[in-house]
Design a protein around this motif. Structure first.
Motif: not given
Length: 691
Positions: A545, A628-630, A632-633, A655
């Motif tokens: 991000e 993890q890509e997100s 929030d995770d 993930n």
């Protein structure tokens, strides 16, 4: 002087360190330029006024330096219960902080717990021009509001009258409230000793209005001005015993209808003696009770009439302050465009003698310490510039980071690191000893850490055995604790933005210390993320991000930590000209092994025989959760530290990581692989085998 004509700053009263200002007001008298006559006059006063105030028995001093139009008028007053040394230190700090909070402003007022400083190009000494700062506690007092107004006014009025009649124009006092639980109000009132009794009374007169209106029913508040000050709290905040105690509340209540300068209030007062409890209600006469009720009714009538007027006046003040803030904001935007030289001079001034543990070195000292920046003394090379080993005359070994003229980082990053890391203290953060700013030369001076940086060990097959699994656990835990401090436990919430193996330095016992805060970002406690159009950092450690959208947060650092953890476990770099099976990076390779249940293959050979299988799986699991890509995770660093220290916690399955699908092609990989996804101005540092 009416409320509408005074520059007033109203703040909530919050806990502050002794070295911090309670508040400051930057006047509208214009700016001076670097190396100007005005600055020279201000420097002269900054070297003489602190000692002058400290040597005065009333801790007060005024001074004027220079000829028009570069004349500087100054005035300072230390609180009457402070020591001479504290007074001198406070005033000296105020001069330096003025350049931080009101840079190059010809008119500034700064307030501290121990002192006040005002300087201006205008002769405010003659026209009684004032800057007021009003602070209030956020908590309400647990007493009937009507009664509290009467008692507070009595306390302030009585203390003010004692101050007016005292030689030092300084008084402390207490008032016992006969309530449950028992409460005592503490008060301090002070005028500058050059005021006559009538002038002191006139200065304090409007303060009752400010107190009743702005600080109504609060557990504490203070009004600070250039000429007089008034404060009350429900705890003892001044040094020593109070000079007066008010104990007879029955006779004190009618004081609400008195005015300063009229007949003194009849109270029971003692000087430096313990207070006796007030008589019980049963012992009070009927006449006294009647007087109390009558006074209360008159007081409520006055408040009923005055409250709407004060509300209208308050709205007017807020509007004026808002308009002034907008105008000041435009000025500040223009000031930011000023040449770097001006900023450098301002930085030098506020760093000089700011701390006994922070030194502003001369460039000649750096030349001598590093043998003229000899190539034999180079410890490493980074995006900022080369790092040299040096030695001070007292034999202290230092690491000297010299800003290269061609460096992608510039004065902004240099200033950021100097002002930020000097305020941080943690065992897992590198200690900045000082700096040097001289002409084009910008130098940072750190404690010397003999074991270089982490990448020196984990990526070199000949040195990897020097860091066994036990040492790697200590390093991992230390990095996590350092990041947790930055994110949560320091005075500021800090995002490092450039966490990587070469920025982890190791001391003689192989304890890790996070370094290089040139790209760090400061957050308020209420903010969770920020964004930028200029993405800077190191390829391989940047979260998706941030690389693609310029969005950074504490989760950006968590991603970098996850990459670093995988590198420590595997002994392999995430980025660079390497191939891991079918993948271009370590993240994709790690994910493939994890999904296939072959995660033990990720571990470096030298630690395979030392680490338990379940422990290895737990560490890899934590690392994959961090990348993890997100965002929030990903866990927070608080979560990470808890997971590292608890073997019984059941960890969730991660993930897939970011960039896990970057597979090998016939096109040779490059450091710009993330750049096409970004609309931002990207500056990327690529890690090499050297430092």
């Amino acid at each position: 002087m009416s409320m509408a004509t005074l520059p007033i700053l109203l703040l909530l009263l919050a806990p502050l360190a002794a070295a911090q200002t309670l508040g400051q007001i930057c006047g509208n008298g214009g700016n001076y330029t670097s190396n100007s006559a005005y600055q020279a006059n201000l420097r002269l006063l900054s070297s003489t006024l602190p000692k002058k105030a400290a040597s005065d028995t009333t801790l007060f001093a005024t001074a004027t330096a220079g000829d028009a139009p570069d004349t500087v008028h100054t005035r300072t007053l230390c609180r009457g219960d402070t020591s001479a040394s504290v007074c001198e230190s406070c005033v000296a700090t105020a001069f330096k902080d003025a350049q931080l909070f009101c840079p190059y402003n010809k008119d500034a007022t700064l307030y501290y717990n121990a002192c006040m400083l005002r300087f201006s190009s205008q002769n405010f000494l003659a026209n009684a021009d004032d800057h007021l700062l009003i602070l209030k506690n956020t908590q309400n007092i647990m007493v009937d509001e009507d009664s509290f107004r009467l008692f507070l006014f009595t306390l302030l009025n009585s203390t003010a009258q004692w101050t007016v009649n005292s030689l030092r124009r300084f008084t402390t006092s207490t008032l016992d409230l006969d309530i449950s639980p028992s409460t005592t109000l503490y008060c301090l009132v002070q005028c500058t000793p050059d005021l006559t009794a009538n002038e002191c009374a006139a200065c304090l007169q409007p303060y009752y209005q400010y107190t009743i209106h702005y600080v109504d029913s609060k557990q504490g508040g203070r009004i600070l001005g250039t000429w007089c000050t008034m404060r009350y709290e429900i705890y003892p905040f001044f040094q020593g015993e109070p000079t007066h105690r008010i104990t007879n509340l029955a006779s004190a209540v009618p004081a609400y209808n008195t005015t300063l300068g009229s007949t003194p209030v009849t109270v029971s007062s003692q000087s430096q003696q313990p207070a006796a409890r007030s008589p019980s209600p049963e012992a009070q006469t009927t006449v006294q009770q009647h007087q109390g009720r009558s006074s209360r009714k008159r007081a409520m009538w006055i408040l009923a009439v005055a409250a709407p007027l004060f509300s209208i006046l308050f709205c007017f003040i807020c509007s004026a302050v808002w308009m002034r803030t907008r105008r000041k904001g435009k000025v500040n935007l223009n000031h930011q465009a000023a040449p770097n030289r001006r900023e450098e001079n301002a930085l030098v001034w506020r760093l000089e003698e700011r701390s006994s543990e922070f030194t502003l070195f001369d460039f000649s000292e750096m030349l001598h310490a590093t043998h003229n920046f000899s190539k034999q003394n180079i410890l490493g090379q980074g995006g900022f510039g080369p790092v040299y080993k040096g030695q001070l005359p007292d034999l202290t070994e230092i690491a000297v980071k010299r800003l290269a003229s061609h460096s992608g980082q510039g004065f902004t990053e240099f200033k950021n690191e100097v002002e930020l890391i000097a305020k941080l203290q943690h065992n897992n953060l590198v200690k900045l000893l000082g700096c040097c700013i001289q002409g084009e030369e910008k130098v940072l001076v750190y404690e010397y850490l003999p074991n270089m940086s982490l990448d020196f060990f984990i990526f070199d097959e000949n040195r990897t055995t020097s860091v066994d699994w036990k040492k790697r656990c200590v390093i991992i835990e230390g990095i996590a604790q350092g990041l947790l401090y930055l994110h949560k436990h320091s005075r500021l919430r800090i995002i490092h933005r450039d966490l990587k193996a070469s920025n982890i330095l190791l001391d003689g016992d192989m304890n890790p210390k996070i370094s290089d805060f040139g790209l760090a970002k400061i957050f308020s406690s209420n903010d969770s993320q920020g964004s930028t159009k200029r993405v800077v950092g190191t390829y391989g450690y940047m979260s998706p991000e941030y690389a693609s959208e310029g969005i950074y947060s504490i989760k950006s650092d968590v991603f970098s930590f996850g990459v670093l953890l995988l590198e420590i476990l595997s002994g392999k770099r995430n980025s660079g000209f390497h191939q891991y099976g079918d993948f271009l990076n370590l993240l994709g390779y790690s994910w493939q092994l994890w999904e296939g249940g072959r995660w033990l293959e990720l571990l470096e050979v030298s630690i395979l025989k030392e680490i338990h299988t379940t422990e290895a799986r737990r560490y890899i699991n934590i690392a994959l959760m961090c990348v993890q890509e997100s965002a929030d995770d990903r866990p927070t660093m608080s979560d990470v530290v808890a997971m590292l220290n608890s073997e019984s916690v059941i960890l969730p399955e991660p993930n897939h990581p970011a960039y896990f699908n970057l597979r090998v092609s016939k096109v040779h990989e490059s450091a710009s692989v993330v750049a096409p996804y970004s609309n931002n101005d990207v500056t990327i540092t690529e890690e090499t085998n050297g430092r």
